[in-house]
Design an enzyme around this catalytic site. Structure first.
Site, PDB file in Angstrom:
ATOM      1  N   HIS A  22       0.833  -1.220   0.000  1.00 45.47           N
ATOM      2  CA  HIS A  22       0.000   0.000   0.000  1.00 45.47           C
ATOM      3  C   HIS A  22       0.855   1.252   0.000  1.00 45.47           C
ATOM      4  O   HIS A  22       1.916   1.316   0.628  1.00 45.47           O
ATOM      5  CB  HIS A  22      -1.035  -0.009   1.124  1.00 45.47           C
ATOM      6  N   HIS A  82       3.712   3.012  12.784  1.00 45.14           N
ATOM      7  CA  HIS A  82       2.791   4.143  12.957  1.00 45.14           C
ATOM      8  C   HIS A  82       3.371   5.240  13.853  1.00 45.14           C
ATOM      9  O   HIS A  82       2.629   5.921  14.571  1.00 45.14           O
ATOM     10  CB  HIS A  82       1.448   3.675  13.528  1.00 45.14           C
ATOM     11  N   ASP A  99       3.126  -6.402   3.656  1.00 43.85           N
ATOM     12  CA  ASP A  99       2.739  -5.282   4.516  1.00 43.85           C
ATOM     13  C   ASP A  99       3.116  -5.548   5.975  1.00 43.85           C
ATOM     14  O   ASP A  99       2.394  -5.165   6.889  1.00 43.85           O
ATOM     15  CB  ASP A  99       1.234  -5.015   4.391  1.00 43.85           C
ATOM     16  N   GLU A 131      -5.080   2.063   2.691  1.00 43.39           N
ATOM     17  CA  GLU A 131      -5.084   0.830   3.496  1.00 43.39           C
ATOM     18  C   GLU A 131      -5.269   1.148   4.958  1.00 43.39           C
ATOM     19  O   GLU A 131      -5.989   0.435   5.683  1.00 43.39           O
ATOM     20  CB  GLU A 131      -3.777   0.062   3.279  1.00 43.39           C
ATOM     21  N   GLU A 132      -4.613   2.197   5.432  1.00 42.07           N
ATOM     22  CA  GLU A 132      -4.598   2.476   6.868  1.00 42.07           C
ATOM     23  C   GLU A 132      -5.986   2.713   7.465  1.00 42.07           C
ATOM     24  O   GLU A 132      -6.240   2.292   8.594  1.00 42.07           O
ATOM     25  CB  GLU A 132      -3.670   3.661   7.174  1.00 42.07           C
ATOM     26  N   ASP A 159       6.209   0.994   6.642  1.00 43.58           N
ATOM     27  CA  ASP A 159       4.784   0.668   6.510  1.00 43.58           C
ATOM     28  C   ASP A 159       4.124   1.697   5.602  1.00 43.58           C
ATOM     29  O   ASP A 159       3.701   2.734   6.055  1.00 43.58           O
ATOM     30  CB  ASP A 159       4.135   0.682   7.898  1.00 43.58           C
TER      31      ASP A 159
END
Length: 486
Positions: free
Chosen positions: A288, A432, A362, A334-335, A300
């Site tokens: 992604h 994140h 991922d 995606e998130e 990520d």
């Protein structure tokens, strides 16, 4: 009548050319023949490994990724940065000489965190580092000042529900695993709202911390008041838990300027190497393109997206063209929950019988350990043979749970799913957070990940038969008769 039905049924079945009939009596090849076919790819696998790990393509995926994230930065769903990233990738994929490079429009969430801060006022002044959670509402402009209630679980919150009203609930849940612990980030605000809390602060879902909050999406419930919510560092959560255990009163002022805008336009980015014999059949590799709005989104999921691009580049550079189409998809949004991928699925699901396998990387691109897989035992046996081609780099293992957020729609419908399994021992140190930068990435590890990803996807795309799947009759166009899982 039964005889006529049988004739009609037989005519509706796919032919044994490239696309198997999907049950034992109709396979063109025995497993012994399939093993021999796979073993025949040994030289191609070595050529891919040599080019990716030792040859002219060495470190290419790392260097491409570094240029991308240094140029664009973080790429939150609905943001200008994500729009720039998509335009950037559209251009470089064309420049790379890939085929059918195009954008497929979707609608995605648009949330911005705005200015945010948290200050402990009692028992002492202390600045609490926070990151608002995705989709959170804002506080009033003056903020929310309230006493803190610290809990370690939802069960404890329920037991202390009378104490929670009018307070800021701080969750200090221990990290067990991401799968087990992420429920506090997802549902913490809703559960606190149910018992009358005015805000919630969630201990970051992280296995290690250097006073770094880790953000992520959260979910409100329609019948529960929406309260502001943010993540805090492990250190601050544990400090407030210690203070609370001593009977110390804690007061915090929370200010958040978060805002949710109407859904906005975005795109899934697609490129291909068109198949030479069965171009309508697809092996899908993906990652992604969006990320959170902190760090650079290098881990990520920049790494996963760029080794997926690298797979097509390596195959093109070697002058290879598999029998099936190898399709790269760089997912958007995606998130917020696989939003772009779900719309891609809705657009393409009528052709589900042509999807041979769906692959997404991922979970980082650290030292590869093998391939995670979801599907039937017979496909697993085939993949085990394919993984033996990676003996030169000692990456031959098959693991469980190969579905990722963006591929789960296909896997639920019986399409085999695979993901890269790598050493994630440090993944949730950076996940994140502001720490998700190129400094996390290692070029030699990315080379190995790209080699694994390319060998697996190429061999599957070039084998004479498609992999068996778990939706036999449905894919034959006949519903609700029988379902087989090979």
């Amino acid at each position: 009548m039964k005889f006529l039905f049988l004739i009609a049924f037989i005519h509706l079945l796919p032919q044994c050319t490239g696309k198997p009939l999907r049950w034992d009596d109709c396979h063109q090849h025995t497993f012994k023949e399939i093993k021999r076919e796979i073993a025949g790819y040994s030289d191609i696998a070595k050529a891919i490994i040599n080019l990716a790990v030792y040859g002219n393509a060495q470190n290419r995926s790392y260097e491409r990724l570094a240029r991308f994230v240094d140029t664009i930065g973080p790429r939150l769903s609905g943001s200008k940065n994500l729009e720039m990233a998509i335009k950037y990738m559209f251009s470089v994929l064309q420049d790379d000489g890939l085929e059918n490079v195009h954008l497929e429009p979707v609608k995605v969430p648009h949330w911005e965190r705005g200015e945010e801060s948290a200050m402990m006022l009692a028992p002492r002044n202390h600045s609490i580092v926070i990151l608002g959670l995705g989709s959170s509402v804002a506080t009033p402009p003056e903020g929310i000042t309230a006493e803190v209630l610290v809990v370690t679980s939802f069960d404890e919150l329920q037991k202390r529900a009378q104490d929670a009203k009018g307070k800021i609930v701080v969750y200090n849940q221990p990290f067990i695993s991401y799968k087990e612990t992420v429920k506090y980030r997802l549902l913490g605000a809703a559960e606190a709202g149910k018992v009358g809390a005015v805000a919630s602060l969630i201990r970051s879902i992280a296995s290690f911390s250097v006073n770094s909050p880790h953000t992520g999406w959260q979910q409100y419930q329609s019948d529960v008041p929406k309260i502001p919510t943010a993540c805090i560092s492990v250190e601050d959560a544990e400090m407030m838990a210690r203070m609370s255990s001593r009977g110390t009163k804690i007061v915090v002022t929370l200010k958040m300027g978060a805002k949710t805008y109407p859904d906005t336009g975005s795109f899934n980015t697609v490129a291909e190497i068109v198949g030479s014999k069965y171009p309508e059949q697809v092996v899908l590799v993906s990652g992604h393109l969006d990320s959170w709005d902190v760090g650079q989104g290098a881990m990520d999921d920049g790494g996963g997206a760029f080794i997926s691009w690298e797979a097509l580049s390596l195959i093109k550079d070697l002058g290879l063209r598999p029998k099936r189409t190898l399709r790269l998809v760089l997912w958007t949004a995606e998130e917020p929950g696989g939003v772009g991928a779900e719309q891609y699925y809705q657009l393409h699901k009528d052709n589900i019988s042509n999807f041979d396998i769906v692959m997404e990387s991922d979970s980082g691109t650290f030292m590869p350990m093998g391939l995670a897989f979801t599907g039937s035992d017979k496909v697993r046996a085939i993949l085990k043979e394919i993984m033996q081609l990676l003996q030169p780099i000692n990456v031959t293992n098959i693991y469980e749970n190969g579905s990722e957020t963006d591929t789960e729609y296909w896997v639920r419908d019986g399409v085999p799913g695979a993901s890269l399994r790598d050493d994630i021992s440090k993944y949730f140190w950076f996940h994140h957070s502001q720490g998700d930068t190129m400094t996390v990435q290692d070029p030699s590890q990315m080379n190995l990940c790209a080699a694994v990803w390319t060998v697996v996807s190429y061999v599957i795309a070039d084998m004479e038969e498609m992999l068996p799947s778990c939706t036999v009759m449905d894919r034959a166009g006949i519903h609700d008769i029988y379902v087989y899982c090979l």
